[in-house]
Design a protein around this motif. Structure first.
Motif, PDB file in Angstrom:
ATOM      1  N   LYS A  69      41.206  35.258  46.823  1.00  0.00           N
ATOM      2  CA  LYS A  69      41.551  35.647  45.453  1.00  0.00           C
ATOM      3  C   LYS A  69      41.253  34.452  44.554  1.00  0.00           C
ATOM      4  CE  LYS A  69      45.343  38.023  44.678  1.00  0.00           C
ATOM      5  NZ  LYS A  69      46.753  38.503  44.706  1.00  0.00           N
ATOM      6  N   SER A  81      40.691  39.485  42.760  1.00  0.00           N
ATOM      7  CA  SER A  81      42.138  39.526  42.534  1.00  0.00           C
ATOM      8  C   SER A  81      42.747  40.867  42.922  1.00  0.00           C
ATOM      9  CB  SER A  81      42.452  39.211  41.070  1.00  0.00           C
ATOM     10  OG  SER A  81      42.068  40.281  40.235  1.00  0.00           O
ATOM     11  N   GLN A  82      41.914  41.896  43.083  1.00  0.00           N
ATOM     12  CA  GLN A  82      42.412  43.229  43.442  1.00  0.00           C
ATOM     13  C   GLN A  82      42.464  43.378  44.967  1.00  0.00           C
ATOM     14  OE1 GLN A  82      39.807  45.910  41.261  1.00  0.00           O
ATOM     15  NE2 GLN A  82      41.055  45.689  39.418  1.00  0.00           N
ATOM     16  N   GLN A 142      43.960  46.701  46.555  1.00  0.00           N
ATOM     17  CA  GLN A 142      43.049  47.825  46.383  1.00  0.00           C
ATOM     18  C   GLN A 142      41.851  47.708  47.304  1.00  0.00           C
ATOM     19  OE1 GLN A 142      40.519  49.637  42.647  1.00  0.00           O
ATOM     20  NE2 GLN A 142      42.559  48.823  42.236  1.00  0.00           N
ATOM     21  N   ARG A 143      41.357  46.501  47.504  1.00  0.00           N
ATOM     22  CA  ARG A 143      40.204  46.302  48.380  1.00  0.00           C
ATOM     23  C   ARG A 143      40.550  46.591  49.840  1.00  0.00           C
ATOM     24  NH1 ARG A 143      38.662  41.315  48.848  1.00  0.00           N
ATOM     25  NH2 ARG A 143      40.194  40.240  47.530  1.00  0.00           N
TER      26      ARG A 143
END
Length: 497
Positions: free
Chosen positions: A274, A309-310, A313-314
């Motif tokens: 991240k 940063s997601q 979700q990834r």
């Protein structure tokens, strides 16, 4: 008292390093920081230097009034404080402490360039507000940064000897030399207020993209060729001996060959994926949109950090979308490495072309008359994006200061002609293997769009005229003439029965 030639307000990582660099080169430096621990560290390190011949002294001040009393006139005060309101706050406090119109205040932080323009107007007649953007991180500030100065030309005459002394140096071939060796200083006066911070902003945008390009190659080698981090580091170290020689390639090679002291795993594998950002890359991407000057690879580098940063979700997507890659035979490792090498180099050239194009556009609009050869020169050492090919960038702009696009220079035209096939293969194979290459891929699209004499914007403009009556220009009429088609009254092509 009047012993000091310059003062440093803010003795954190960068301020302390700049102050010690000045002391190292024989200057008398006054210092102030609200944090007493920062002052104590600066005093302790400066005391070690003072014992050596030819060094300056560091004089700590208890407050701003005492700081000003220690300075010769005109007083020169450098600020190493966070960008934003703090710069104005400290400058106002200096005025209240007795600063005079001939005194010079230098903002060395990462201020937004438009804020610097506002500050120069605000403090006109009260002091000489000057700026010097600094690149090189802590090590650069301590032993030789790249310095991008702008503002009052008369202030530059006072600052120039100090900045030239502490800046990074290069030899006649553009190679970095030691901080006390003879060489050309990576410090320059770039123009009116705001110009230096603008150039640093674009520098940071290029930095974002350059880092992303390297990371994409690492990702491909790790995922597709299943190469261990240390092996990739060795490849990067080898590449760093040729046209890809740069600070970012050097540290990437070092990082990938470093082991975590706690687990003995490759260090890069224990770092969470991240990425953070402080905003200068975003400023560059936004500015390119505002100016209408395409810098897609810089924008993609910002988006890539946002995507990183997601993480949650990834992780979900990774479980939902399996086997997206096209199955393929075991790739020829050396052929893949050659393609990735050329893709990285070509994409890097495209990024610098985007950055210099943005500098050119804003320079013309602002009337700055930026010297692009001088900018390339001061980026050859000291700064984060220092790279060997900046010597060729310098030569390109020296030969043609009005160069329309960096990629049009003969040297880079030849390089692209020889390496573009590998660039295309790398991007195509990454897509087939399902490995993201937003930076390298967008750089290739930029290059292909640049070399298209006709783009599909003709259809786009017709679409705009169709739904919004936005008008269009015709290829058989002067461009300034605008037309609108009455779409519901225009005959259509008849389909064959």
């Amino acid at each position: 008292m009047h012993n000091a030639e310059i003062a440093m307000i803010g003795l954190g990582v960068m301020g302390k390093s700049l102050a010690l660099n000045l002391v190292d080169h024989g200057f008398q430096v006054a210092g102030f920081d609200l944090n007493s621990d920062n002052v104590a560290r600066a005093q302790q390190e400066a005391a070690t230097l003072a014992a050596m011949p030819g060094k300056g002294r560091f004089l700590a001040a208890a407050n701003l009034t005492e700081l000003l009393a220690q300075l010769a006139t005109p007083r020169v005060i450098a600020l190493s404080v966070p960008a934003g309101a703090v710069v104005d706050q400290v400058t106002d406090e200096l005025l209240a402490a007795g600063l005079q119109p001939e005194d010079i205040v230098i903002d060395t932080g990462n201020s937004l360039w438009t804020d610097t323009e506002v500050r120069e107007r605000r403090y006109q007649g009260k002091l000489r507000f000057f700026s010097t953007a600094v690149s090189g991180g802590e090590a650069g500030a301590r032993h030789g940064p790249s310095l991008m100065a702008s503002g009052d030309p008369s202030a530059w005459q006072y600052v120039k000897p100090m900045w030239h002394a502490i800046a990074a140096k290069v030899d006649a071939d553009g190679m970095p030399v030691g901080p006390f060796d003879d060489g050309e200083a990576c410090a320059a006066y770039l123009g009116p207020a705001g110009a230096g911070h603008y150039v640093k902003m674009v520098h940071n945008g290029i930095e974002y993209a350059d880092m992303q390009l390297i990371c994409e190659v690492y990702h491909y080698l790790s995922e597709v060729l299943a190469m261990p981090a240390a092996d990739i580091g060795q490849v990067f170290a080898r590449w760093n001996q040729g046209v890809l020689n740069s600070y970012l390639m050097e540290i990437s090679a070092d990082i990938l060959q470093t082991r975590d002291p706690e687990t003995d795993r490759p260090f890069v594998e224990v770092v969470l994926d991240k990425a953070g950002q402080k905003g200068t890359g975003l400023w560059t991407a936004v500015n390119s949109l505002q100016e209408g000057t395409p810098a897609p690879t810089i924008a993609q580098a910002v988006f890539a950090r946002a995507m990183s940063s997601q993480k949650t979700q990834r992780i979900t997507a990774a479980s939902l979308f399996k086997a997206q890659a096209k199955s393929a035979s075991v790739p020829d490792r050396e052929a893949v490495l050659d393609d990735l090498h050329d893709a990285l180099y070509c994409a890097k050239l495209a990024v610098y072309a985007q950055g210099f194009d943005l500098l050119k556009t804003t320079s013309e609009r602002q009337g700055w008359q930026l010297d692009f050869a001088a900018i390339a020169k001061i980026w050859r050492a000291g700064c984060i994006i220092r790279a060997i090919f900046l010597q060729q960038v310098t030569a390109a702009y020296q030969q043609n200061p009005a160069l329309e696009n960096l990629l049009f220079a003969e040297h880079f035209r030849t390089e692209l002609a020889e390496r573009a096939t590998g660039w295309r293969s790398a991007v195509a194979n990454a897509a087939l293997q399902g490995v993201p290459m937003p930076g390298i891929g967008s750089a290739l699209s930029y290059f292909d769009a640049l070399r298209c004499a006709v783009l599909p914007a003709n259809l786009l403009q017709a679409q705009r005229d169709y739904f919004g009556s936005h008008t269009y220009s015709r290829t058989d009429q002067p461009e300034a003439d605008k037309f609108h088609l009455t779409w519901n009254a225009t005959p259509r092509v008849q389909q064959a029965q």
